[in-house]
Motif scaffolding. Structure first.
Motif, PDB file in Angstrom:
ATOM      1  N   ASN A  73     -41.449 111.580  62.348  1.00 35.90           N
ATOM      2  CA  ASN A  73     -40.264 111.600  62.506  1.00 35.90           C
ATOM      3  C   ASN A  73     -39.609 110.820  63.201  1.00 35.90           C
ATOM      4  O   ASN A  73     -38.428 110.101  63.186  1.00 35.90           O
ATOM      5  CB  ASN A  73     -39.803 113.215  62.509  1.00 35.90           C
ATOM      6  CG  ASN A  73     -39.985 114.120  61.246  1.00 35.90           C
ATOM      7  OD1 ASN A  73     -39.612 113.277  60.170  1.00 35.90           O
ATOM      8  ND2 ASN A  73     -40.323 115.343  61.396  1.00 35.90           N
TER       9      ASN A  73
ATOM     10  N   ASN B 120     -43.867 117.871  71.285  1.00 34.19           N
ATOM     11  CA  ASN B 120     -43.482 117.365  72.496  1.00 34.19           C
ATOM     12  C   ASN B 120     -42.634 118.077  73.634  1.00 34.19           C
ATOM     13  O   ASN B 120     -42.500 117.424  74.680  1.00 34.19           O
ATOM     14  CB  ASN B 120     -43.310 115.797  72.240  1.00 34.19           C
ATOM     15  CG  ASN B 120     -43.868 114.762  73.400  1.00 34.19           C
ATOM     16  OD1 ASN B 120     -44.903 115.132  73.692  1.00 34.19           O
ATOM     17  ND2 ASN B 120     -43.172 113.943  73.522  1.00 34.19           N
TER      18      ASN B 120
ATOM     19  N   THR C 120     -36.376 121.835  61.532  1.00 39.37           N
ATOM     20  CA  THR C 120     -36.153 120.491  62.193  1.00 39.37           C
ATOM     21  C   THR C 120     -36.359 119.310  61.163  1.00 39.37           C
ATOM     22  O   THR C 120     -35.955 118.189  61.538  1.00 39.37           O
ATOM     23  CB  THR C 120     -37.304 120.344  63.079  1.00 39.37           C
ATOM     24  OG1 THR C 120     -38.381 120.911  62.884  1.00 39.37           O
ATOM     25  CG2 THR C 120     -36.868 121.045  64.461  1.00 39.37           C
TER      26      THR C 120
HETATM   27  C1  AN7 Z   1     -40.366 118.363  62.338  1.00 39.43           C
HETATM   28  O1  AN7 Z   1     -41.885 112.641  65.426  1.00 39.43           O
HETATM   29  O2  AN7 Z   1     -43.126 114.583  67.995  1.00 39.43           O
HETATM   30  O3  AN7 Z   1     -40.819 119.677  70.695  1.00 39.43           O
HETATM   31  O4  AN7 Z   1     -43.237 112.019  67.365  1.00 39.43           O
HETATM   32  O5  AN7 Z   1     -41.183 116.349  63.786  1.00 39.43           O
HETATM   33  O6  AN7 Z   1     -39.120 117.945  70.290  1.00 39.43           O
HETATM   34  O7  AN7 Z   1     -41.442 117.390  69.933  1.00 39.43           O
HETATM   35  C2  AN7 Z   1     -42.064 115.094  66.125  1.00 39.43           C
HETATM   36  C3  AN7 Z   1     -41.691 116.545  66.690  1.00 39.43           C
HETATM   37  C4  AN7 Z   1     -40.480 119.827  65.414  1.00 39.43           C
HETATM   38  C5  AN7 Z   1     -41.173 119.166  67.637  1.00 39.43           C
HETATM   39  N1  AN7 Z   1     -40.529 119.560  64.064  1.00 39.43           N
HETATM   40  O8  AN7 Z   1     -40.222 118.735  68.345  1.00 39.43           O
HETATM   41  C6  AN7 Z   1     -42.633 112.770  66.407  1.00 39.43           C
HETATM   42  C7  AN7 Z   1     -42.547 114.204  67.086  1.00 39.43           C
HETATM   43  C8  AN7 Z   1     -40.770 118.475  63.543  1.00 39.43           C
HETATM   44  C9  AN7 Z   1     -41.031 117.322  64.466  1.00 39.43           C
HETATM   45  C10 AN7 Z   1     -41.070 118.681  66.285  1.00 39.43           C
HETATM   46  C11 AN7 Z   1     -41.429 117.428  65.512  1.00 39.43           C
HETATM   47  P1  AN7 Z   1     -40.571 118.268  70.002  1.00 39.43           P
END
Ligand code: AN7
Length: 361
Positions: free
Chosen positions: A94, A195, A326
């Motif tokens: 994403n 992350n 998300t």
């Molecule tokens: C749908 O795109 O880390 O805890 O490299 O795509 O802020 O990382 C994506 C993370 C939750 C977690 N839901 O958020 C990336 C990536 C979706 C996500 C998370 C991601 P973070």
């Protein structure tokens, strides 16, 4: 009746400029991200036991289909304004698509590094469609992140992972929107944790609005996938695994801050199984909200805590709970084919069709 025009919404940078800590050289690059719906989910709330209000903050409706656009508009605007010519990120998908879209729009090169396999089709396609240079490494997301951090220190290429503080500045606007929609902070916020940039940003945003407007603070339930749960285990996971490939992350860059957010808010970080995640993806879709697997993790965590008795319906009575979803379901179409029944195939024959309908497929 008179016809009325609506002032054009200009995205989170313009909307929340006064609340964002960003340098003066920032030059807005926007796709009008943010302003996403907060959807009531009364049916799902009743299924979970009822007595509380449940809402989904549907971040999958951002321009590139995920919550990443809020932070990316700010990170790219800052990089663009200071004259950067290229940006780089590591990504489970994403972030890559979002960085690619905003960088292209600003005329910047976008280099995105993705882990071996397991990047959902809709994300990879997005990154390619927006014109990023996509490099797949034989390693995990965590390996990719270590590489891009190194490169961005050695070369004039701006890092746009959530280690970049401007990503958090933009991302925190989701907390502002939730407060504005409810007139106060919710009692609980549930969200997936990978992350850990998002949970860190929400906590920043809620605290900022509370300091200014006394809107209260939510308890935060951060949810990891059981096979990728470094924050629950208290140590990095070398080979993270989960069907929720977005959060297949073993060394969260902002892990410490995620733990602080959970603790300071009176919430916690927990893990749920892939089965629980997929079951919640189906339950959300039954309410009309199709999200990618990772996005169902927050609510799967709420259901898990209720079932385990660590949260009680008594405790939740009259409360307002917001679950952050998300990413859009269309990001990961393959998971549906893999985990749900395939369509029935029929000859183009009206009798056969009639029988199938009467049988209920
Ligand atoms: C749908 O795109 O880390 O805890 O490299 O795509 O802020 O990382 C994506 C993370 C939750 C977690 N839901 O958020 C990336 C990536 C979706 C996500 C998370 C991601 P973070």
């Amino acid at each position: 009746m008179t016809f009325q025009t609506v002032p054009t919404y200009q995205g989170v940078l313009a909307r929340y400029a006064q609340y964002l800590d960003i340098p003066a050289h920032t030059r807005p690059v926007t796709l009008q991200e943010g302003n996403t719906p907060l959807i009531p989910m009364p049916g799902l709330a009743a299924e979970l036991g009822g007595g509380f209000e449940l809402f989904v903050k549907y971040e999958g409706l951002n321009p590139t289909g995920s919550f990443k656009d809020r932070g990316m508009t700010v990170a790219i605007s800052e990089a663009y304004g200071r004259g950067a010519k290229a940006v780089i990120c590591a990504s489970t998908g994403n972030t890559a698509a979002s960085a690619a879209a905003y960088a292209s729009r600003a005329g910047l090169r976008a280099v995105v590094i993705i882990p071996q396999g397991k990047v959902a089709a809709g994300k990879l396609a997005g990154a390619v469609a927006y014109g990023a240079e996509v490099i797949q490494i034989e390693g995990s997301f965590d390996d990719a992140l270590a590489l891009v951090v190194q490169i961005s220190q050695q070369q004039p290429i701006a890092l746009v992972n959530s280690l970049n503080p401007y990503r958090l500045e933009g991302q925190k606007t989701a907390a502002f929107e939730i407060c504005e929609a409810l007139g106060a902070a919710p009692d609980w916020l549930c969200l997936p944790v990978g992350n850990a940039g998002n949970i860190t940003s929400y906590w920043m945003g809620f605290r900022q609005y509370h300091d200014l407007y006394r809107l209260g603070l939510p308890r935060i339930l951060g949810v990891q996938a059981a096979g990728s749960a470094p924050l629950v285990l208290g140590r990095p996971v070398e080979h993270p695994e989960t069907v929720a490939t977005a959060i297949r992350i073993g060394r969260p860059a902002r892990g410490e801050q995620a733990l602080e957010a959970a603790e300071q808010s009176g919430g916690r970080i927990l893990a749920v199984s892939d089965e629980e995640i997929l079951a919640m993806q189906r339950r959300l879709a039954a309410g009309g909200v199709w999200v990618e697997p990772a996005s169902a993790a927050g609510l799967a965590g709420l259901a898990h805590e209720l079932l385990a008795g660590r949260l009680s319906l008594d405790e939740l009575r009259g409360r307002r709970i917001v679950a952050v979803c998300t990413g859009h379901g269309m990001k990961d179409p393959d998971i549906i084919a893999a985990s749900m029944p395939a369509p029935l195939r029929l000859e183009p024959d009206v009798r056969a069709l009639e029988q199938a309908i009467l049988r209920g497929r």
